[in-house]
Motif scaffolding. Sequence first.
Motif, PDB file in Angstrom:
ATOM      1  N   GLU A  94       6.784   5.342   4.506  1.00 50.96           N
ATOM      2  CA  GLU A  94       5.359   5.617   4.736  1.00 50.96           C
ATOM      3  C   GLU A  94       4.970   7.070   4.450  1.00 50.96           C
ATOM      4  O   GLU A  94       3.798   7.415   4.465  1.00 50.96           O
ATOM      5  CB  GLU A  94       4.926   5.203   6.158  1.00 50.96           C
ATOM      6  CG  GLU A  94       5.746   5.725   7.306  1.00 50.96           C
ATOM      7  CD  GLU A  94       6.988   4.860   7.575  1.00 50.96           C
ATOM      8  OE1 GLU A  94       7.403   4.093   6.673  1.00 50.96           O
ATOM      9  OE2 GLU A  94       7.555   4.995   8.673  1.00 50.96           O
ATOM     10  N   ALA A  98      -0.814   9.487   0.752  1.00 49.99           N
ATOM     11  CA  ALA A  98      -1.806   8.463   1.111  1.00 49.99           C
ATOM     12  C   ALA A  98      -3.199   8.805   0.596  1.00 49.99           C
ATOM     13  O   ALA A  98      -4.004   7.914   0.314  1.00 49.99           O
ATOM     14  CB  ALA A  98      -1.834   8.265   2.621  1.00 49.99           C
ATOM     15  N   THR A 117      -3.921   1.730   5.782  1.00 48.60           N
ATOM     16  CA  THR A 117      -2.792   1.410   6.670  1.00 48.60           C
ATOM     17  C   THR A 117      -1.737   2.517   6.609  1.00 48.60           C
ATOM     18  O   THR A 117      -1.249   2.986   7.646  1.00 48.60           O
ATOM     19  CB  THR A 117      -2.180   0.047   6.258  1.00 48.60           C
ATOM     20  OG1 THR A 117      -3.178  -0.949   6.454  1.00 48.60           O
ATOM     21  CG2 THR A 117      -0.945  -0.283   7.048  1.00 48.60           C
ATOM     22  N   ILE A 118      -1.423   2.945   5.404  1.00 47.62           N
ATOM     23  CA  ILE A 118      -0.407   3.999   5.241  1.00 47.62           C
ATOM     24  C   ILE A 118      -0.895   5.285   5.914  1.00 47.62           C
ATOM     25  O   ILE A 118      -0.138   5.981   6.592  1.00 47.62           O
ATOM     26  CB  ILE A 118      -0.118   4.278   3.739  1.00 47.62           C
ATOM     27  CG1 ILE A 118       0.180   2.983   2.977  1.00 47.62           C
ATOM     28  CG2 ILE A 118       1.011   5.289   3.568  1.00 47.62           C
ATOM     29  CD1 ILE A 118       1.409   2.239   3.410  1.00 47.62           C
ATOM     30  N   ILE A 121      -0.575   4.924   9.714  1.00 43.62           N
ATOM     31  CA  ILE A 121       0.813   4.860  10.190  1.00 43.62           C
ATOM     32  C   ILE A 121       1.549   6.183  10.018  1.00 43.62           C
ATOM     33  O   ILE A 121       2.352   6.572  10.867  1.00 43.62           O
ATOM     34  CB  ILE A 121       1.588   3.748   9.431  1.00 43.62           C
ATOM     35  CG1 ILE A 121       0.960   2.375   9.672  1.00 43.62           C
ATOM     36  CG2 ILE A 121       3.067   3.775   9.763  1.00 43.62           C
ATOM     37  CD1 ILE A 121       1.214   1.741  10.993  1.00 43.62           C
ATOM     38  N   GLN A 122       1.296   6.887   8.911  1.00 42.72           N
ATOM     39  CA  GLN A 122       2.123   8.066   8.625  1.00 42.72           C
ATOM     40  C   GLN A 122       1.846   9.231   9.572  1.00 42.72           C
ATOM     41  O   GLN A 122       2.674  10.126   9.687  1.00 42.72           O
ATOM     42  CB  GLN A 122       2.010   8.502   7.165  1.00 42.72           C
ATOM     43  CG  GLN A 122       0.674   9.053   6.789  1.00 42.72           C
ATOM     44  CD  GLN A 122       0.628   9.523   5.339  1.00 42.72           C
ATOM     45  OE1 GLN A 122      -0.181  10.352   5.033  1.00 42.72           O
ATOM     46  NE2 GLN A 122       1.445   9.020   4.440  1.00 42.72           N
ATOM     47  N   GLN A 127      -1.897   6.930  14.604  1.00 48.15           N
ATOM     48  CA  GLN A 127      -1.429   5.558  14.820  1.00 48.15           C
ATOM     49  C   GLN A 127      -1.639   5.144  16.285  1.00 48.15           C
ATOM     50  O   GLN A 127      -2.152   4.066  16.575  1.00 48.15           O
ATOM     51  CB  GLN A 127       0.050   5.487  14.435  1.00 48.15           C
ATOM     52  CG  GLN A 127       0.603   4.085  14.406  1.00 48.15           C
ATOM     53  CD  GLN A 127       2.110   4.007  14.188  1.00 48.15           C
ATOM     54  OE1 GLN A 127       2.740   3.106  14.707  1.00 48.15           O
ATOM     55  NE2 GLN A 127       2.705   4.896  13.422  1.00 48.15           N
ATOM     56  N   ALA A 289       6.032   0.056  11.371  1.00 47.82           N
ATOM     57  CA  ALA A 289       6.404   0.460  10.009  1.00 47.82           C
ATOM     58  C   ALA A 289       5.723  -0.522   9.053  1.00 47.82           C
ATOM     59  O   ALA A 289       5.874  -1.729   9.213  1.00 47.82           O
ATOM     60  CB  ALA A 289       7.920   0.428   9.849  1.00 47.82           C
ATOM     61  N   PRO A 290       4.971  -0.023   8.060  1.00 48.99           N
ATOM     62  CA  PRO A 290       4.206  -0.921   7.177  1.00 48.99           C
ATOM     63  C   PRO A 290       5.024  -1.383   5.979  1.00 48.99           C
ATOM     64  O   PRO A 290       4.610  -1.223   4.831  1.00 48.99           O
ATOM     65  CB  PRO A 290       3.048  -0.016   6.732  1.00 48.99           C
ATOM     66  CG  PRO A 290       3.677   1.352   6.652  1.00 48.99           C
ATOM     67  CD  PRO A 290       4.761   1.404   7.715  1.00 48.99           C
ATOM     68  N   ARG A 291       6.187  -1.948   6.230  1.00 51.37           N
ATOM     69  CA  ARG A 291       7.193  -2.187   5.170  1.00 51.37           C
ATOM     70  C   ARG A 291       8.380  -2.915   5.799  1.00 51.37           C
ATOM     71  O   ARG A 291       8.446  -3.038   7.014  1.00 51.37           O
ATOM     72  CB  ARG A 291       7.663  -0.840   4.628  1.00 51.37           C
ATOM     73  CG  ARG A 291       8.091   0.084   5.766  1.00 51.37           C
ATOM     74  CD  ARG A 291       8.850   1.299   5.350  1.00 51.37           C
ATOM     75  NE  ARG A 291       9.029   2.242   6.444  1.00 51.37           N
ATOM     76  CZ  ARG A 291       9.926   2.153   7.416  1.00 51.37           C
ATOM     77  NH1 ARG A 291      10.751   1.123   7.469  1.00 51.37           N
ATOM     78  NH2 ARG A 291      10.008   3.061   8.362  1.00 51.37           N
TER      79      ARG A 291
END
Length: 406
Positions: A94, A98, A117-118, A121-122, A127, A289-291
């Motif tokens: 992440e 972005a 989203t990234i 989250i980052q 977040q 975690a977006p992954r």
Amino acid sequence: DDNSNTKNIPMDRKESPVVRGVSDTVVGVLGGGQLGKMLCQAASRMAVKVMVLDPLADCPAGSVAFRHVVGSFDDGDTVESFAKRCGVLTVEIEHVDAVTLERLERQGVDCQPKASTIQIIQDKYLQKLHFSQHGIPLADFMQVDDTESVKKAGDMFGYPLMIKSKKLAYDGRGNAVARSQEEISSAVSALGGYGRGLYVEKWAPFVKELSVIVARGRDNSMSCYPVVETIHKDNICHIVEAPANVTEQVKNLSIDIAKKAVDSLEGAGVFAVELFLTSDGQVLLNEVAPRPHNSGHHTIESCYTSQYEQHVRAVLGLPLGDPSMKVPAAIMYNILGEDEGEPGFYLANQLMKRALSIPGASIHWYGKPVTPRVAIIMGSDSDLPVMKDAAIVLDSFGVPYEVSIV
Ligand code: ATP
Ligand code: MG
Ligand code: MG
């Protein structure tokens, strides 16, 4: 009958472009670490082409990617020219640029999950704000800019107090604990000072850490993997037990929170939701975690569709696969070589050979260029205690990999 499938194909084949696999879309992945490597392996089985962008010439994914572009995923121009060569852009880390992703998205680049989203989250503070605004239970938190504000947080939240870096955090390398007011300044210095951007969290008195991987397709369909328990060692995920040994009630609560968290974010892909279970049965969100995530390595061997294949399917808009387990239980050891260079590789090699002699065990060598890291996944057609025996055999092998079975 044999003709039924062909009858359902709506387009005239002569006019439709020929697709030489499940999809012609090239998947671009920002990052080429071990998660990227496992993503490439899953994609390759479906003849899906994956291009990875990673600055290391010998990054883990480099050897299995359709193409590896050597360059920084945190540099705007590099990300832009990379994106233009791909049909859909996704991430395995992440900590990418972005802001550039947002701009590219406005220009029509297909980012999955979405740049928003990234961006959320980052920045772990952003977040937390985001999830608290969406009514998701989390430990109290507060932004801090100076010692006065940390002291104030300490008075409110008590000690130990968790101090965290907002950005570039992984493997606990952005976390420092102050056990008392006196330890604030050393904890803050360990993180590089206030200039780095810090916030604090109330200590979560957890009895277990849990993780739920949620997949969302481009059609917004959702699919959840079984709740697993993650056991950390020095802030790094060390053991994953699937399924988690918790009550149905805790499982359902975890899945509800995980789905709600993912529902508040945009875009397709898999998302890992890290959770804390407290002694009174509360479940709090730690982070998302977006992954694909290391708590989902076990899905490669233990589930009908692995998290990696699921991510590829999701970003390409293919039907999501079955996330359920095909064995009653699985355990994953995430083993880090503690020695760099030859001594570390020698021991990791010996350990791998030992693991290969354990029935049901699978080996995943991450391929980190400097420090060896391997994941050992053991599936079982019996139950978890049997695998724990195997794990103890494994543990007994090398002192540098000493592990406590909890
Ligand atoms: P990752 O590698 O998972 O991205 P990270 O560097 O982002 O890790 P966190 O997930 O925030 O770090 O924290 C790492 C670990 O520290 C957690 O898994 C948990 O064991 C512990 N931890 C984090 N926050 C708290 C808290 N508020 N209270 C108690 N323990 C915590
Ligand atoms: Mg993290
Ligand atoms: Mg974490």
